[in-house]
Design a protein around this motif. Structure first.
Motif, PDB file in Angstrom:
ATOM      1  N   VAL B 149       0.867  -1.173   0.000  1.00 52.14           N
ATOM      2  CA  VAL B 149       0.000   0.000   0.000  1.00 52.14           C
ATOM      3  C   VAL B 149       0.903   1.223   0.000  1.00 52.14           C
ATOM      4  O   VAL B 149       1.769   1.355   0.863  1.00 52.14           O
ATOM      5  CB  VAL B 149      -0.941   0.023   1.228  1.00 52.14           C
ATOM      6  CG1 VAL B 149      -1.761   1.303   1.256  1.00 52.14           C
ATOM      7  CG2 VAL B 149      -1.857  -1.197   1.227  1.00 52.14           C
ATOM      8  N   VAL B 150       0.727   2.093  -0.990  1.00 49.20           N
ATOM      9  CA  VAL B 150       1.575   3.282  -1.109  1.00 49.20           C
ATOM     10  C   VAL B 150       0.784   4.495  -0.645  1.00 49.20           C
ATOM     11  O   VAL B 150      -0.204   4.877  -1.271  1.00 49.20           O
ATOM     12  CB  VAL B 150       2.051   3.481  -2.558  1.00 49.20           C
ATOM     13  CG1 VAL B 150       3.032   4.641  -2.630  1.00 49.20           C
ATOM     14  CG2 VAL B 150       2.688   2.215  -3.098  1.00 49.20           C
ATOM     15  N   GLY B 151       1.216   5.094   0.441  1.00 46.75           N
ATOM     16  CA  GLY B 151       0.534   6.277   0.954  1.00 46.75           C
ATOM     17  C   GLY B 151      -0.175   5.953   2.250  1.00 46.75           C
ATOM     18  O   GLY B 151      -1.040   5.081   2.286  1.00 46.75           O
ATOM     19  N   VAL B 332      -1.813  -1.204  -3.855  1.00 44.80           N
ATOM     20  CA  VAL B 332      -2.856  -0.188  -3.707  1.00 44.80           C
ATOM     21  C   VAL B 332      -2.170   1.176  -3.637  1.00 44.80           C
ATOM     22  O   VAL B 332      -1.292   1.392  -2.803  1.00 44.80           O
ATOM     23  CB  VAL B 332      -3.685  -0.423  -2.423  1.00 44.80           C
ATOM     24  CG1 VAL B 332      -4.731   0.676  -2.253  1.00 44.80           C
ATOM     25  CG2 VAL B 332      -4.344  -1.798  -2.450  1.00 44.80           C
ATOM     26  N   LEU B 333      -2.562   2.069  -4.533  1.00 46.27           N
ATOM     27  CA  LEU B 333      -1.987   3.417  -4.519  1.00 46.27           C
ATOM     28  C   LEU B 333      -2.940   4.364  -3.807  1.00 46.27           C
ATOM     29  O   LEU B 333      -4.083   4.551  -4.220  1.00 46.27           O
ATOM     30  CB  LEU B 333      -1.752   3.912  -5.945  1.00 46.27           C
ATOM     31  CG  LEU B 333      -0.653   3.215  -6.738  1.00 46.27           C
ATOM     32  CD1 LEU B 333      -0.539   3.827  -8.124  1.00 46.27           C
ATOM     33  CD2 LEU B 333       0.671   3.341  -6.009  1.00 46.27           C
ATOM     34  N   ILE B 543      -3.155  -3.461  -9.792  1.00 47.38           N
ATOM     35  CA  ILE B 543      -2.880  -2.112  -9.257  1.00 47.38           C
ATOM     36  C   ILE B 543      -4.214  -1.418  -9.017  1.00 47.38           C
ATOM     37  O   ILE B 543      -5.058  -1.339  -9.922  1.00 47.38           O
ATOM     38  CB  ILE B 543      -2.029  -1.279 -10.239  1.00 47.38           C
ATOM     39  CG1 ILE B 543      -0.805  -2.070 -10.665  1.00 47.38           C
ATOM     40  CG2 ILE B 543      -1.717   0.092  -9.655  1.00 47.38           C
ATOM     41  CD1 ILE B 543       0.512  -1.554 -10.252  1.00 47.38           C
ATOM     42  N   TYR B 544      -4.403  -0.929  -7.804  1.00 45.63           N
ATOM     43  CA  TYR B 544      -5.664  -0.293  -7.423  1.00 45.63           C
ATOM     44  C   TYR B 544      -5.396   1.131  -6.962  1.00 45.63           C
ATOM     45  O   TYR B 544      -4.312   1.447  -6.471  1.00 45.63           O
ATOM     46  CB  TYR B 544      -6.346  -1.100  -6.308  1.00 45.63           C
ATOM     47  CG  TYR B 544      -6.580  -2.526  -6.735  1.00 45.63           C
ATOM     48  CD1 TYR B 544      -7.736  -2.870  -7.428  1.00 45.63           C
ATOM     49  CD2 TYR B 544      -5.618  -3.508  -6.514  1.00 45.63           C
ATOM     50  CE1 TYR B 544      -7.944  -4.161  -7.876  1.00 45.63           C
ATOM     51  CE2 TYR B 544      -5.815  -4.807  -6.957  1.00 45.63           C
ATOM     52  CZ  TYR B 544      -6.975  -5.131  -7.641  1.00 45.63           C
ATOM     53  OH  TYR B 544      -7.161  -6.399  -8.097  1.00 45.63           O
ATOM     54  N   ALA B 565     -10.992  -1.397  -2.319  1.00 48.69           N
ATOM     55  CA  ALA B 565      -9.804  -1.926  -2.992  1.00 48.69           C
ATOM     56  C   ALA B 565      -9.302  -3.165  -2.265  1.00 48.69           C
ATOM     57  O   ALA B 565      -8.854  -4.135  -2.894  1.00 48.69           O
ATOM     58  CB  ALA B 565      -8.714  -0.860  -3.057  1.00 48.69           C
ATOM     59  N   SER B 566      -9.413  -3.151  -0.928  1.00 49.18           N
ATOM     60  CA  SER B 566      -8.959  -4.308  -0.171  1.00 49.18           C
ATOM     61  C   SER B 566      -9.785  -5.544  -0.510  1.00 49.18           C
ATOM     62  O   SER B 566      -9.254  -6.651  -0.595  1.00 49.18           O
ATOM     63  CB  SER B 566      -9.074  -4.028   1.325  1.00 49.18           C
ATOM     64  OG  SER B 566      -8.343  -2.879   1.623  1.00 49.18           O
ATOM     65  N   ALA B 567     -11.092  -5.347  -0.696  1.00 51.08           N
ATOM     66  CA  ALA B 567     -11.946  -6.478  -1.072  1.00 51.08           C
ATOM     67  C   ALA B 567     -11.465  -7.073  -2.397  1.00 51.08           C
ATOM     68  O   ALA B 567     -11.409  -8.294  -2.583  1.00 51.08           O
ATOM     69  CB  ALA B 567     -13.392  -6.031  -1.187  1.00 51.08           C
ATOM     70  N   ARG B 568     -11.067  -6.193  -3.313  1.00 51.28           N
ATOM     71  CA  ARG B 568     -10.583  -6.665  -4.607  1.00 51.28           C
ATOM     72  C   ARG B 568      -9.259  -7.416  -4.444  1.00 51.28           C
ATOM     73  O   ARG B 568      -9.018  -8.428  -5.092  1.00 51.28           O
ATOM     74  CB  ARG B 568     -10.399  -5.477  -5.570  1.00 51.28           C
ATOM     75  CG  ARG B 568     -11.679  -4.693  -5.847  1.00 51.28           C
ATOM     76  CD  ARG B 568     -12.666  -5.518  -6.654  1.00 51.28           C
ATOM     77  NE  ARG B 568     -12.096  -5.941  -7.909  1.00 51.28           N
ATOM     78  CZ  ARG B 568     -12.070  -5.187  -9.008  1.00 51.28           C
ATOM     79  NH1 ARG B 568     -12.639  -4.013  -9.006  1.00 51.28           N
ATOM     80  NH2 ARG B 568     -11.509  -5.633 -10.113  1.00 51.28           N
ATOM     81  N   VAL B 569      -8.399  -6.879  -3.566  1.00 51.97           N
ATOM     82  CA  VAL B 569      -7.094  -7.516  -3.347  1.00 51.97           C
ATOM     83  C   VAL B 569      -7.298  -8.897  -2.712  1.00 51.97           C
ATOM     84  O   VAL B 569      -6.710  -9.896  -3.150  1.00 51.97           O
ATOM     85  CB  VAL B 569      -6.198  -6.636  -2.453  1.00 51.97           C
ATOM     86  CG1 VAL B 569      -4.957  -7.387  -2.025  1.00 51.97           C
ATOM     87  CG2 VAL B 569      -5.810  -5.351  -3.194  1.00 51.97           C
TER      88      VAL B 569
END
Lengths: 530, 665
Positions: B149-151, B332-333, B543-544, B565-569
């Motif tokens: 996770v970036v950010g 995840v961005l 990439i989300y 996004a976490s659900a997708r990951v």
């Protein structure tokens, strides 16, 4: 289609007419008007220096245009009060070409004979008549004529203007001179010697004022070309740019009149430069605007060239670089070179830099550091050693043609400028524009009379101060012909004997919160690249 | 011709049928493309409906179709649908081709005759191409269960926590010394006026102490390689000059540091910090960082006050930047936004007039932990304003700056009005163009602020000036505006002006997007896969994008996106393996001259050079089928499955209607 009256509009029959009026105004406007994009935010009405005198704010006028209220729109005094200061234009979030729409509405009102009792249409027509007859304008003659007809009681107050500005001649002499100016035999020719392959070489478009009300500007300009190694070649047989008057009367002739100068200048490009320099802000704006709109609206360019072809001329838009004198001095000659030429620093002279409105706006070519608070003049005056006072009104309007058509409106604007400069402790104002100089100088007395005030705020051209700093004598740079004398102000620096600057008092320890850094042009460029 | 091709033309309601004569296209295909192998052509209202799909399945089974062309929307939308239908009927899914007659025809043309002719050409091209298609099998690769996770703003924290709580490992990378993001700078949050720190810091602590989260602050991603399931990421862990093992976060170093600098980040330039600092008291982690640019020791070579006083000897002036290499399956961005630089609107005077503040400055001013301990005062640091003007839409909805609406500014302006009113009793004006208070409980907040007596002026402020025209204006900031509802220009003198500045993409958004292989919109925000139906995924699988990196949004929406996004990951991780498109490039080594032109071009590092044979080879697991090398190869030695030269040439021939009667007389 029958003319739709406001009564029918109110009866709800608006749909068709609604669109046709908006489209008509849009089509008749130079450039792309973006009128349909207006979101009624009021930036224009908020920015306008003369909104208080308008019966409808520009924003309301645009709403009325959409509603198809033809008669009410064309009877409105709003377009006639517009001073073309372009504050609204650069601030409009939707890029509506407000000032140009105002010109269109003026033309439509004259055509439909629907304008109000204002003297403005008559002033424009008188001006255009003069230009069409003589090729160039003559402010003193114009003002006299106009005041005689519309404000005879104000004329005595204007007397000093006649003596101060043009001791040489009356209107008649002048007309004769202008008439013959274009002929080959008597053409006075370029002002400066022509050399080939000169670095600092420019084509000069002096404009009508430089020969009359702004003689001091021309004289002082002549006095600085040598110290700065500047070479100016006058455009041969140039004519008036139409100022702010012609555009409202008839679009194509107005743009043709301006473009004729560009066509003539482009013929002189082989002498080694493609840059046209105009010392007058209004001339600069008109030349730049014609060049820009001829590109933005190719049909305008084609029609203008059709007119030019009648005189055997042609201008391909975008060929020339149109620039103002101070732009060239600050960015080409450079502040370092100017600083080097200074022999008599103006230390101790407290000045407010007054850029005026038409110079930094609308800025078609993105030449200026800022539309609202440009710093070019500040920097230049600092390079001369003057004490420059931060002047928040530096790009506010001087009243433009309102001194002619609505003096009371103009007095209000002049009062704002002069009182604020005085409040800030300025000894004089410094300008880059003949119109600004004339309005603040020649009408200050009248303004004082109107408000019961007693301001004495001289206003000089920046070139006059440059001349002084370069060691020229006051009479070499046209000092002494201004109506509000600069004698006392200049006494502060003694001219020949520079006053040593007093050491600045040590600043008190700053306990407050820090300020953000000032925005610079450099950062702006970075932003744009991103 | 031995292939048996079926052509299916979709009406898409009136989306296609409104501009293209679909019946004509189908009849034409049946009649004119028979020589190419078309044995059946049908049109149907919605091919993507289950009835439409059944139509294709039935024909495959009953007519023995070996190729299928669906003339409908872009393959981005329904390629998968029709491939699945073919698979269900026993046909290899890669023998289905979509002809885009919606995005490329009906939506971009208005003339029906011309559009119909173009649709025929597109169908003809697809038929010629599909004959050259080869049956392909999907490639399955395992998915690395770790996530990057970036950010570390609220969106990134939320996303990291959701994944970590599900039992999978997360690397949370933050470029500042602490996580928390912009939300950590705020005092109150609209519309409920919750204390921002009170609701944020528990999440920060949770993220900082979670056994499944590796927190990397003062760190930046410098390189990304690989593909979904198998990303290889390089992270630069900048030298803190503090030994994290030894530091207890006691704060003595900050106290003793003699160098005071303006804090441009956390205090928005309104307050000071030391050269060694933790940005705020609740920072996570609470180790300080040393600002090398400003540290006296680094500049002059002497000082070391921090080292002298540190009780645990944690100061380490020799620390170096560290490069970390990690492998993750998904990214995840959550890189957030920059505040619009209000100095650009020079008519509002920010940077020139001292008492004009930005929204972020005001957040710090009103924050109890801020430079004035929450006292709302002018820039002199002591005077309480008696009147305050709040200007909306600063830099937003303006073609001179940013075209878009920044979403949060109206509510932010209302929040400020409430805070000023509550804490100072000052007269408050709000200047707006349109009041945008959509979403739950937002308009109710507007009503509340109206009740409190805030004065609303509808008009975009023209200028803020200190040029007074009369005694009433002397010493004040004058807000000049057209009150558009009254139809008059007004000049309103106030003591303080707050600019509700808009949000804009991070200054480095473009470079970051490029590094992660995703694109930016015209305005510079990261582009989502679908604006409505897939708002957190991107065109690059694995990439989300969440929070303001995707576009301006408020805290609730950022949190929702982080969780989404976490659900997708998690969906990807739990599948354990991912099916990769079998669209790959391969080298015909007999033709390869070994020129190496392709070697440096591959964005996925899939190309290697075999020194022994002096030829190039492509790793199919890394190849993403982008086609760069195919186009670059001067010998024509590289070919892409699914995009073979034969397919492309056949499609062009089909488009040009070669071997056909001219369609328009």
């Amino acid at each position: 289609m029958p003319q739709m009256t406001d009564e029918r509009v109110r009866a709800g029959m608006t749909r068709e007419e609604d669109l046709s009026l908006l489209n008509e105004v849009s089509m008749k406007t130079a450039g792309v008007s973006h009128l349909e994009m207006c979101i009624q935010c009021g930036t224009c009405g908020g920015s306008c220096p003369v909104a208080a005198d308008m019966d409808h704010t520009p924003r309301m006028l645009f709403a009325m245009l959409r509603a198809g209220m033809r008669e009410e729109v064309l009877r409105s005094n709003t377009p006639w009060l517009c001073v073309s200061c372009y504050h609204c234009v650069v601030r409009c979030p939707q890029e509506v070409h407000i000032a140009d729409v105002m010109y269109t509405l003026k033309g439509m009102a004259i055509h439909a004979k629907l304008y109000t009792d204002s003297t403005a249409p008559h002033f424009s027509q008188t001006f255009v008549g003069m230009v069409e007859t003589f090729g160039r304008g003559y402010e003193l003659g114009l003002a006299t004529r106009h005041y005689l007809r519309h404000f005879p009681l104000r004329l005595p107050g204007m007397m000093p203007m006649g003596f101060g500005h043009d001791l040489e001649g009356a209107y008649g002499d002048r007309a004769e001179k202008n008439q013959t100016h274009g002929s080959i035999d008597e053409d006075p020719g370029p002002r400066q010697g022509i050399g080939v392959d000169l670095m600092n070489k420019y084509l000069l478009y002096p404009g009508c004022s430089m020969d009359s009300s702004a003689k001091a500007y021309m004289e002082s300009l002549n006095s600085i070309v040598e110290p700065l190694d500047l070479h100016l070649e006058e455009i041969e047989d140039w004519n008036c740019c139409g100022a702010t008057e012609y555009l409202g009367i008839n679009l194509i002739p107005a743009y043709s009149l301006i473009a004729r100068n560009l066509a003539l200048a482009s013929k002189q490009m082989d002498s080694g430069t493609r840059t046209v320099v105009a010392p007058c802000s209004a001339c600069y704006l008109n030349l730049a605007k014609a060049d820009y709109y001829m590109q933005e609206r190719p049909t305008l360019g084609a029609k203008v060239n059709e007119a030019l072809a009648a005189g055997g001329l042609e201008y391909k838009a975008g060929t020339l670089d149109v620039r103002h004198l101070i732009d060239v001095l600050v960015y080409d000659v450079g502040l370092d070179a100017i600083r080097k030429a200074v022999t008599h620093p103006l230390s101790g002279l407290k000045v407010v830099p007054y850029m005026g409105c038409m110079l930094p706006r609308p800025d078609y070519q993105h030449r200026w550091s800022d539309h609202e608070h440009p710093t070019e003049l500040d920097d230049l005056l600092r390079a001369l050693g003057a004490d420059v006072i931060d002047y928040p009104l530096t790009t506010s309007c001087c009243g433009g043609h309102m001194t002619q058509i609505g003096p009371e409106t103009a007095f209000e604007l002049i009062h704002r400028l002069v009182s604020d400069a005085d409040e800030r402790g300025a000894q004089m104002m410094v300008t880059v524009c003949p119109m600004c100089q004339m309005n603040i100088d020649a009408y200050q007395n009248e303004m004082n009379h109107f408000f019961g005030t007693n301001f004495h705020m001289p206003i000089l051209f920046f070139t006059q101060l440059m001349g002084l700093a370069f060691g020229k004598a006051p009479n070499e740079v046209g000092i002494g012909v201004e109506l509000v004398s600069s004698r006392n102000a200049l006494a502060h620096i003694g001219v020949e004997v520079p006053v040593t600057q007093e050491p600045a008092a040590p600043r008190k320890k700053d306990e407050g919160l820090p300020m953000p850094r000032r925005w610079t042009k450099h950062e702006g460029k970075k932003e744009a690249v991103k | 011709m031995t292939e048996r091709v079926g052509v299916y033309v979709c009406h898409c309601g009136s989306n296609i049928a409104g501009t293209v004569d679909v019946v004509d296209v189908a009849n034409w295909a049946a009649e004119k493309l028979g020589r190419q192998g078309v044995i059946i052509a049908r049109e149907y209202k919605f091919m993507c409906s289950s009835l439409g799909q059944e139509l294709i399945e039935k024909d495959i089974k009953e007519l023995g179709l070996t190729r299928v062309v669906v003339a409908a929307c872009s393959p981005h939308l329904h390629e998968k649908t029709f491939r699945t239908a073919a698979k269900n009927a026993g046909l290899n899914p890669y023998l289905v081709e979509l002809a885009s007659i919606r995005e490329q025809v009906s939506w971009v043309h208005s003339d029906k005759a011309v559009a119909t002719a173009k649709a025929k050409a597109v169908v003809s091209g697809a038929v010629s191409r599909v004959i050259e298609n080869a049956a392909l099998e999907e490639i399955k690769v395992p998915i690395n269960p770790n996530t990057l996770v970036v950010g570390g703003g609220i969106a990134g924290i939320q996303s990291a926590l959701e994944i970590a709580n599900a039992g999978f490992h997360v690397y949370l990378v933050e470029r500042e010394p602490s996580i928390g993001g912009h939300m950590a700078q705020f005092d109150k949050t609209f519309p409920t006026l919750d204390c921002s720190a009170c609701i944020l810091t528990p999440r920060m602590v949770e993220a900082g102490t979670h056994p499944n989260i590796t927190l990397l602050t003062w760190s930046e991603v410098t390189n990304v390689a690989g593909y979904v399931g198998n990303f290889h990421v390089t992270i630069k862990k900048k030298a803190r000059f503090i030994n994290e093992e030894l530091c207890t976060g006691c704060g003595i170093c900050q106290e003793k540091c003699p160098k005071k600098v303006i804090d441009d980040v956390y205090e928005a330039g309104l307050g000071y910090r030391k050269a060694v600092y933790t940005p705020f008291a609740q920072a996570v982690p609470n180790f300080p960082v040393m600002d090398k640019e400003n540290c006296t020791y680094f500049i002059k070579g002497t000082c070391k006050a921090c080292e002298k006083f540190c009780p645990t000897g944690a100061i380490d002036f020799n620390q170096q930047d560290e490069m970390l290499h990690i492998d993750v399956g998904n990214i995840v961005l959550a890189t957030g936004y920059d505040l619009f630089d209000a100095r650009r609107v020079s008519n509002y005077g920010y940077g020139r007039l001292p008492n004009v503040f930005t929204s972020l400055e005001f957040e710090r001013l009103s924050n109890a932990a801020g430079p004035t301990s929450g006292n709302i005062v002018l820039r002199d640091g002591k005077t309480t304003p008696k009147s305050v003007g709040i200007i909306h839409c600063v830099g937003s909805r303006d073609k001179n700056f940013n075209n878009y609406c920044s979403v949060i500014c109206c509510m932010q302006g209302l929040k400020f009005a409430h805070l000023v009113h509550e804490r100072t009793g000052a007269t408050v004006y709000n200047f707006y163009i349109d009041m945008r208070t959509a979403y739950k409980a937002y308009d109710e907040f507007y009503q509340r602020v109206l009740e409190e007596g805030t004065l609303f002026v509808r008009g975009k402020v023209a200028e803020v000036t200190n040029a007074a025209r009369n005694e009433r204006e002397k010493g004040k900031l004058i807000i000049q505006v057209e009150d558009t509802l009254a139809g008059k220009q007004r000049r309103i003198p106030v003591d303080m002006v707050i600019l509700s500045s808009g949000l804009q993409p991070r200054a480095d958004a473009k470079e970051v997007g490029k590094m992660f292989g995703i694109s930016c919109s015209m305005d510079g925000w990261f582009t989502e896969k679908h604006p409505k139906l897939d708002p957190v995924a991107t065109m690059t699988e694995g990439i989300y994008i969440v929070g303001c990196a995707q576009g301006p949004k408020d805290i609730p929406s950022s949190v929702a996106q982080g969780a989404a996004a976490s659900a997708r990951v998690l969906d990807k991780i739990l599948q354990k393996e991912v099916a990769l498109e079998p669209i790959k490039a391969s080298v015909n080594q007999a033709l390869c001259s070994g020129c190496k032109i392709c070697n440096g071009l591959c964005p996925f590092n899939a190309i290697t050079f075999i020194e022994d044979d002096k030829v190039t080879s492509i790793n199919p697991a890394l190849c993403q089928g982008c086609g760069t090398c195919v186009a670059a190869c001067p010998a024509g030695a590289i070919s892409g499955t699914g995009f073979s030269n034969e397919q492309i040439i056949a499609q062009i021939d089909g488009l040009m209607m070669r071997n056909l009667e001219p369609i328009v007389a």
